[in-house]
Design a protein around this motif. Structure first.
Motif, PDB file in Angstrom:
ATOM      1  N   ILE A   1     -18.222  14.654  -7.380  1.00 31.16           N
ATOM      2  CA  ILE A   1     -18.055  13.241  -7.034  1.00 31.16           C
ATOM      3  C   ILE A   1     -16.639  13.119  -6.502  1.00 31.16           C
ATOM      4  CG2 ILE A   1     -17.879  10.894  -7.912  1.00 31.16           C
ATOM      5  CD1 ILE A   1     -19.991  11.645  -9.996  1.00 31.16           C
ATOM      6  N   THR A   2     -16.513  12.577  -5.282  1.00 31.51           N
ATOM      7  CA  THR A   2     -15.214  12.430  -4.636  1.00 31.51           C
ATOM      8  C   THR A   2     -14.934  10.958  -4.398  1.00 31.51           C
ATOM      9  OG1 THR A   2     -15.515  14.552  -3.520  1.00 31.51           O
ATOM     10  CG2 THR A   2     -13.829  13.096  -2.631  1.00 31.51           C
ATOM     11  N   VAL A   3     -13.713  10.542  -4.717  1.00 36.99           N
ATOM     12  CA  VAL A   3     -13.258   9.167  -4.517  1.00 36.99           C
ATOM     13  C   VAL A   3     -12.142   9.169  -3.484  1.00 36.99           C
ATOM     14  CG1 VAL A   3     -12.074   7.207  -5.610  1.00 36.99           C
ATOM     15  CG2 VAL A   3     -13.874   8.412  -6.829  1.00 36.99           C
ATOM     16  N   GLU A   4     -12.287   8.353  -2.443  1.00 42.81           N
ATOM     17  CA  GLU A   4     -11.235   8.151  -1.447  1.00 42.81           C
ATOM     18  C   GLU A   4     -10.877   6.674  -1.476  1.00 42.81           C
ATOM     19  OE1 GLU A   4     -12.758   9.480   2.290  1.00 42.81           O
ATOM     20  OE2 GLU A   4     -12.752  11.574   1.692  1.00 42.81           O
ATOM     21  N   ALA A   5      -9.581   6.362  -1.453  1.00 40.08           N
ATOM     22  CA  ALA A   5      -9.144   4.971  -1.573  1.00 40.08           C
ATOM     23  C   ALA A   5      -7.743   4.800  -1.011  1.00 40.08           C
ATOM     24  CB  ALA A   5      -9.178   4.548  -3.034  1.00 40.08           C
ATOM     25  N   ILE A   6      -7.282   3.559  -1.008  1.00 43.34           N
ATOM     26  CA  ILE A   6      -5.909   3.244  -0.673  1.00 43.34           C
ATOM     27  C   ILE A   6      -5.209   2.858  -1.977  1.00 43.34           C
ATOM     28  CG2 ILE A   6      -4.351   1.712   0.595  1.00 43.34           C
ATOM     29  CD1 ILE A   6      -6.586   1.441   2.687  1.00 43.34           C
TER      30      ILE A   6
ATOM     31  N   PRO B   1       0.834  -1.210   0.000  1.00 45.37           N
ATOM     32  CA  PRO B   1       0.000   0.000   0.000  1.00 45.37           C
ATOM     33  C   PRO B   1       0.869   1.260   0.000  1.00 45.37           C
ATOM     34  CG  PRO B   1      -0.128  -1.124   2.131  1.00 45.37           C
ATOM     35  CD  PRO B   1       0.687  -1.998   1.221  1.00 45.37           C
ATOM     36  N   LEU B   2       0.507   2.214  -0.846  1.00 44.33           N
ATOM     37  CA  LEU B   2       1.242   3.476  -0.950  1.00 44.33           C
ATOM     38  C   LEU B   2       0.641   4.562  -0.069  1.00 44.33           C
ATOM     39  CD1 LEU B   2       1.695   3.505  -4.829  1.00 44.33           C
ATOM     40  CD2 LEU B   2       3.350   2.770  -3.103  1.00 44.33           C
ATOM     41  N   GLY B   3      -0.572   4.349   0.394  1.00 45.17           N
ATOM     42  CA  GLY B   3      -1.241   5.316   1.257  1.00 45.17           C
ATOM     43  C   GLY B   3      -2.591   5.743   0.721  1.00 45.17           C
ATOM     44  N   LYS B   4      -3.271   6.576   1.501  1.00 48.61           N
ATOM     45  CA  LYS B   4      -4.592   7.069   1.111  1.00 48.61           C
ATOM     46  C   LYS B   4      -4.472   8.107   0.002  1.00 48.61           C
ATOM     47  CE  LYS B   4      -7.706   6.412   4.820  1.00 48.61           C
ATOM     48  NZ  LYS B   4      -8.778   7.040   5.571  1.00 48.61           N
TER      49      LYS B   4
ATOM     50  N   THR C   1       1.081   4.405  -8.564  1.00 50.50           N
ATOM     51  CA  THR C   1      -0.170   3.697  -8.256  1.00 50.50           C
ATOM     52  C   THR C   1      -0.557   2.795  -9.416  1.00 50.50           C
ATOM     53  OG1 THR C   1      -0.972   5.504  -6.862  1.00 50.50           O
ATOM     54  CG2 THR C   1      -2.616   3.977  -7.702  1.00 50.50           C
ATOM     55  N   GLN C   2      -0.756   1.505  -9.112  1.00 55.12           N
ATOM     56  CA  GLN C   2      -1.202   0.541 -10.125  1.00 55.12           C
ATOM     57  C   GLN C   2      -2.705   0.329 -10.049  1.00 55.12           C
ATOM     58  OE1 GLN C   2       1.070  -2.995  -9.518  1.00 55.12           O
ATOM     59  NE2 GLN C   2       2.954  -2.095 -10.287  1.00 55.12           N
TER      60      GLN C   2
ATOM     61  N   ALA D   1      -8.362  10.650 -11.184  1.00 56.25           N
ATOM     62  CA  ALA D   1      -7.680  11.678 -10.387  1.00 56.25           C
ATOM     63  C   ALA D   1      -7.091  11.076  -9.117  1.00 56.25           C
ATOM     64  CB  ALA D   1      -8.646  12.804 -10.047  1.00 56.25           C
ATOM     65  N   ALA D   2      -7.800  10.142  -8.500  1.00 58.15           N
ATOM     66  CA  ALA D   2      -7.283   9.473  -7.297  1.00 58.15           C
ATOM     67  C   ALA D   2      -6.069   8.610  -7.645  1.00 58.15           C
ATOM     68  CB  ALA D   2      -8.371   8.629  -6.649  1.00 58.15           C
ATOM     69  N   LYS D   3      -6.130   7.897  -8.772  1.00 58.39           N
ATOM     70  CA  LYS D   3      -4.982   7.079  -9.198  1.00 58.39           C
ATOM     71  C   LYS D   3      -3.765   7.952  -9.487  1.00 58.39           C
ATOM     72  CE  LYS D   3      -7.142   3.012 -11.280  1.00 58.39           C
ATOM     73  NZ  LYS D   3      -7.373   2.284 -12.536  1.00 58.39           N
ATOM     74  N   ASN D   4      -3.978   9.122 -10.050  1.00 54.20           N
ATOM     75  CA  ASN D   4      -2.884  10.028 -10.394  1.00 54.20           C
ATOM     76  C   ASN D   4      -2.378  10.847  -9.208  1.00 54.20           C
ATOM     77  OD1 ASN D   4      -2.901   9.199 -13.075  1.00 54.20           O
ATOM     78  ND2 ASN D   4      -4.371  10.763 -13.677  1.00 54.20           N
ATOM     79  N   ALA D   5      -3.040  10.734  -8.073  1.00 54.12           N
ATOM     80  CA  ALA D   5      -2.661  11.526  -6.901  1.00 54.12           C
ATOM     81  C   ALA D   5      -1.334  11.065  -6.291  1.00 54.12           C
ATOM     82  CB  ALA D   5      -3.760  11.465  -5.842  1.00 54.12           C
TER      83      ALA D   5
END
Length: 110
Positions: free
Chosen positions: A103-108, A41-44, A80-81, A72-76
């Motif tokens: 629309i907001t996406v939060e992930a690990i 995991p790279l982080g949130k 990130t794979q 956008a979340a992947k590019n943050a």
């Protein structure tokens, strides 16, 4: 008096068309399922896609998109794979004379 009743009806009719499903959850952002062995995991991360509507009905810019928010979340975070434990939220912020839908996406990130 009749004119103000028509205007009030139009305002209520336009705002009724702005409802949407608020929030969803996806375990991962790829089809195979589960965490890929050996990935760390790279982080949130967080990404969003927003659109402003002038006078509540006139769109300005691109429309909101879950795909754009996930991208956008992947590019943050560099490297990130894929994303895991994805939470998706849809919000509409009403202001005087305009609204902003996001629309907001939060992930690990992995």
């Amino acid at each position: 008096m009749e004119k103000s009743g028509v205007i009030l009806f139009i305002v209520f009719a336009l705002t009724a068309c702005s409802s949407s499903f608020h929030g969803s959850y996806a375990p991962i952002s790829y089809v195979a399922g589960g965490v890929i062995e050996g990935s760390e995991p790279l982080g949130k991360v967080e990404g969003s896609s927003c659109q402003t509507k002038f006078l509540y009905v006139l769109p300005m810019g691109e429309g909101v998109s879950t795909s754009e928010a996930v991208l956008a979340a992947k590019n943050a975070r560099d490297g990130t794979q894929y994303l895991a434990d994805i939470a998706i939220d849809d919000r509409t912020n009403w202001q005087i004379g305009y609204l902003e839908q996001c629309i907001t996406v939060e992930a690990i990130a992995y």
